[in-house]
Design a protein around this motif. Structure first.
Motif, PDB file in Angstrom:
ATOM      1  N   GLN A  89       7.413  47.352  10.416  1.00  0.00           N
ATOM      2  CA  GLN A  89       8.224  48.362   9.742  1.00  0.00           C
ATOM      3  C   GLN A  89       7.459  48.936   8.546  1.00  0.00           C
ATOM      4  O   GLN A  89       6.555  48.300   8.008  1.00  0.00           O
ATOM      5  CB  GLN A  89       9.548  47.762   9.261  1.00  0.00           C
ATOM      6  CG  GLN A  89      10.389  47.146  10.374  1.00  0.00           C
ATOM      7  CD  GLN A  89      10.828  48.176  11.395  1.00  0.00           C
ATOM      8  OE1 GLN A  89      11.303  49.261  11.034  1.00  0.00           O
ATOM      9  NE2 GLN A  89      10.682  47.851  12.683  1.00  0.00           N
ATOM     10  N   LEU A  90       7.844  50.136   8.136  1.00  0.00           N
ATOM     11  CA  LEU A  90       7.162  50.796   7.026  1.00  0.00           C
ATOM     12  C   LEU A  90       7.167  49.941   5.764  1.00  0.00           C
ATOM     13  O   LEU A  90       6.159  49.867   5.041  1.00  0.00           O
ATOM     14  CB  LEU A  90       7.825  52.157   6.753  1.00  0.00           C
ATOM     15  CG  LEU A  90       7.107  53.091   5.780  1.00  0.00           C
ATOM     16  CD1 LEU A  90       5.716  53.461   6.283  1.00  0.00           C
ATOM     17  CD2 LEU A  90       7.933  54.354   5.554  1.00  0.00           C
ATOM     18  N   ASN A 129       4.113  56.652  15.891  1.00  0.00           N
ATOM     19  CA  ASN A 129       5.219  57.167  15.084  1.00  0.00           C
ATOM     20  C   ASN A 129       5.263  56.500  13.710  1.00  0.00           C
ATOM     21  O   ASN A 129       5.600  57.144  12.707  1.00  0.00           O
ATOM     22  CB  ASN A 129       6.547  56.970  15.815  1.00  0.00           C
ATOM     23  CG  ASN A 129       6.712  57.902  17.002  1.00  0.00           C
ATOM     24  OD1 ASN A 129       6.177  59.013  17.005  1.00  0.00           O
ATOM     25  ND2 ASN A 129       7.433  57.464  18.030  1.00  0.00           N
ATOM     26  N   LEU A 130       4.918  55.210  13.662  1.00  0.00           N
ATOM     27  CA  LEU A 130       4.821  54.525  12.371  1.00  0.00           C
ATOM     28  C   LEU A 130       3.724  55.154  11.514  1.00  0.00           C
ATOM     29  O   LEU A 130       3.911  55.381  10.312  1.00  0.00           O
ATOM     30  CB  LEU A 130       4.542  53.041  12.584  1.00  0.00           C
ATOM     31  CG  LEU A 130       4.239  52.222  11.311  1.00  0.00           C
ATOM     32  CD1 LEU A 130       5.451  52.203  10.381  1.00  0.00           C
ATOM     33  CD2 LEU A 130       3.804  50.798  11.666  1.00  0.00           C
ATOM     34  N   LYS A 132       2.668  58.188  11.626  1.00  0.00           N
ATOM     35  CA  LYS A 132       3.167  59.465  11.123  1.00  0.00           C
ATOM     36  C   LYS A 132       4.053  59.252   9.895  1.00  0.00           C
ATOM     37  O   LYS A 132       3.962  59.994   8.907  1.00  0.00           O
ATOM     38  CB  LYS A 132       3.958  60.188  12.214  1.00  0.00           C
ATOM     39  CG  LYS A 132       4.519  61.525  11.740  1.00  0.00           C
ATOM     40  CD  LYS A 132       5.516  62.106  12.701  1.00  0.00           C
ATOM     41  CE  LYS A 132       6.132  63.385  12.123  1.00  0.00           C
ATOM     42  NZ  LYS A 132       7.176  63.947  13.016  1.00  0.00           N
ATOM     43  N   ARG A 133       4.903  58.239   9.920  1.00  0.00           N
ATOM     44  CA  ARG A 133       5.779  57.951   8.784  1.00  0.00           C
ATOM     45  C   ARG A 133       4.991  57.474   7.567  1.00  0.00           C
ATOM     46  O   ARG A 133       5.385  57.740   6.427  1.00  0.00           O
ATOM     47  CB  ARG A 133       6.827  56.913   9.184  1.00  0.00           C
ATOM     48  CG  ARG A 133       7.834  57.418  10.218  1.00  0.00           C
ATOM     49  CD  ARG A 133       8.727  56.293  10.702  1.00  0.00           C
ATOM     50  NE  ARG A 133       9.502  55.728   9.602  1.00  0.00           N
ATOM     51  CZ  ARG A 133       9.998  54.501   9.600  1.00  0.00           C
ATOM     52  NH1 ARG A 133       9.785  53.680  10.623  1.00  0.00           N
ATOM     53  NH2 ARG A 133      10.712  54.073   8.570  1.00  0.00           N
ATOM     54  N   ASN A 135       2.242  58.705   6.728  1.00  0.00           N
ATOM     55  CA  ASN A 135       1.702  59.958   6.186  1.00  0.00           C
ATOM     56  C   ASN A 135       0.379  59.702   5.450  1.00  0.00           C
ATOM     57  O   ASN A 135       0.235  60.003   4.259  1.00  0.00           O
ATOM     58  CB  ASN A 135       2.718  60.621   5.247  1.00  0.00           C
ATOM     59  CG  ASN A 135       2.308  62.029   4.863  1.00  0.00           C
ATOM     60  OD1 ASN A 135       1.532  62.674   5.570  1.00  0.00           O
ATOM     61  ND2 ASN A 135       2.811  62.500   3.732  1.00  0.00           N
ATOM     62  N   THR A 275      -0.946  63.741   9.308  1.00  0.00           N
ATOM     63  CA  THR A 275       0.385  64.143   9.751  1.00  0.00           C
ATOM     64  C   THR A 275       0.456  65.660   9.856  1.00  0.00           C
ATOM     65  O   THR A 275      -0.019  66.375   8.970  1.00  0.00           O
ATOM     66  CB  THR A 275       1.450  63.628   8.771  1.00  0.00           C
ATOM     67  OG1 THR A 275       1.363  62.200   8.696  1.00  0.00           O
ATOM     68  CG2 THR A 275       2.842  64.005   9.231  1.00  0.00           C
TER      69      THR A 275
END
Length: 276
Positions: A89-90, A129-130, A132-133, A135, A275
């Motif tokens: 997780q982020l 996708n992680l 990308k989050r 960034n 991103t």
């Protein structure tokens, strides 16, 4: 180093850090930076190891890097993560966005992530996708440029034959057959990769490379955009290969990918992303 010229904190998030052998060179160069080095934070991510200490290897890597930073007076922080990458997780990454230069790095190991042919929710897409989050200021993506990821045996066998024939031909041209290092690579590393790619099915097959074109589509679908390579670095790499390596090694740039190959077959590639 270009990104770290003015950074006060440099945070490297390394998927598949293993033994961290590529970072001592950067640490040494950071120690020589005019005005002093930044605070270097490394989040070392690895798969859990079998046994009672699943994080033992990634934690030992952190201790080794900490000793090296102490030797060169580089302030250092380390965050060890040992779990399946698609479950991260982020918040696990402890990113202090306001003053950090963030670099995400994965060299050649995303091929071990399962894809949508095995799981409907693709771990590859989950990890992208992680990213990308996160960034990041840059995501450095190195891949094995192979096409032997087909669920159909004949196609997979044929593509594996083409790819590994080039690899073993490269060994034949550059090292004698009795060379101990060559035998270790052929038997313990590439031999096991060939066996897994050809003989295993389903979740037991962890060798799942994709070509740079396939990864390009996957990365873009996840909301990442490719950024141009540093032209000066590309020139230096090409000059070094031409000067010091076998004539059949090749390095070229195509579509912002740095392609590395042998006798015209592309074996691996590097690219940089942000991103979108």
């Amino acid at each position: 180093m270009d990104l770290a010229k003015k950074a006060t904190r440099l945070h490297i998030i390394h998927f598949g850090i293993q033994y961290g052998s590529q970072w001592p060179g950067l640490i040494r160069r950071l120690s020589e930076r005019p005005g002093g080095p930044p605070v270097l934070r490394i989040t070392g991510i690895d798969l859990p190891q079998p046994g009672f200490e699943p994080a033992a290897r990634v934690e030992e890597t952190g201790r080794r890097l900490a000793n090296y930073c102490e030797r060169f007076n580089v302030p250092f922080e380390y965050n060890a993560i040992a779990q399946k990458w698609e479950t991260i997780q982020l918040k696990d990454l402890r990113i202090f966005r306001e003053d950090e230069m963030v670099v995400v790095d994965c060299l050649y190991l995303f091929r071990y992530l399962l894809d949508e042919t095995v799981m409907s929710s693709s771990p590859r897409d989950t990890v992208l996708n992680l990213i990308k989050r996160i960034n990041p200021d840059v995501f450095i993506h190195g891949i094995i440029n192979g096409s032997y990821n087909s669920p159909f045996f004949i196609s997979r066998f044929r593509e594996a034959l083409y790819y590994f024939s080039a690899v073993f031909d490269m060994f034949e041209a550059n090292a004698p057959r009795e060379d101990q290092d060559r035998m270790v690579f052929e038997q313990e590393i590439y031999g096991k990769e060939v066996l897994n790619a050809i003989a295993c099915e389903g979740v037991k097959r962890f060798e799942r490379p994709e070509t740079c074109k396939q990864w390009q589509v996957r990365n873009q679908r996840a909301g990442l955009r490719q950024v141009p390579l540093n032209g000066e670095i590309v020139k230096k790499v090409k000059a070094q290969v031409k000067l010091c390596y076998h004539k059949d090694f090749s390095v070229d740039e195509d579509g912002h990918w740095l392609l590395q190959g042998w006798k015209g077959r592309i074996l691996s590639a590097l690219s940089c992303w942000k991103t979108a």
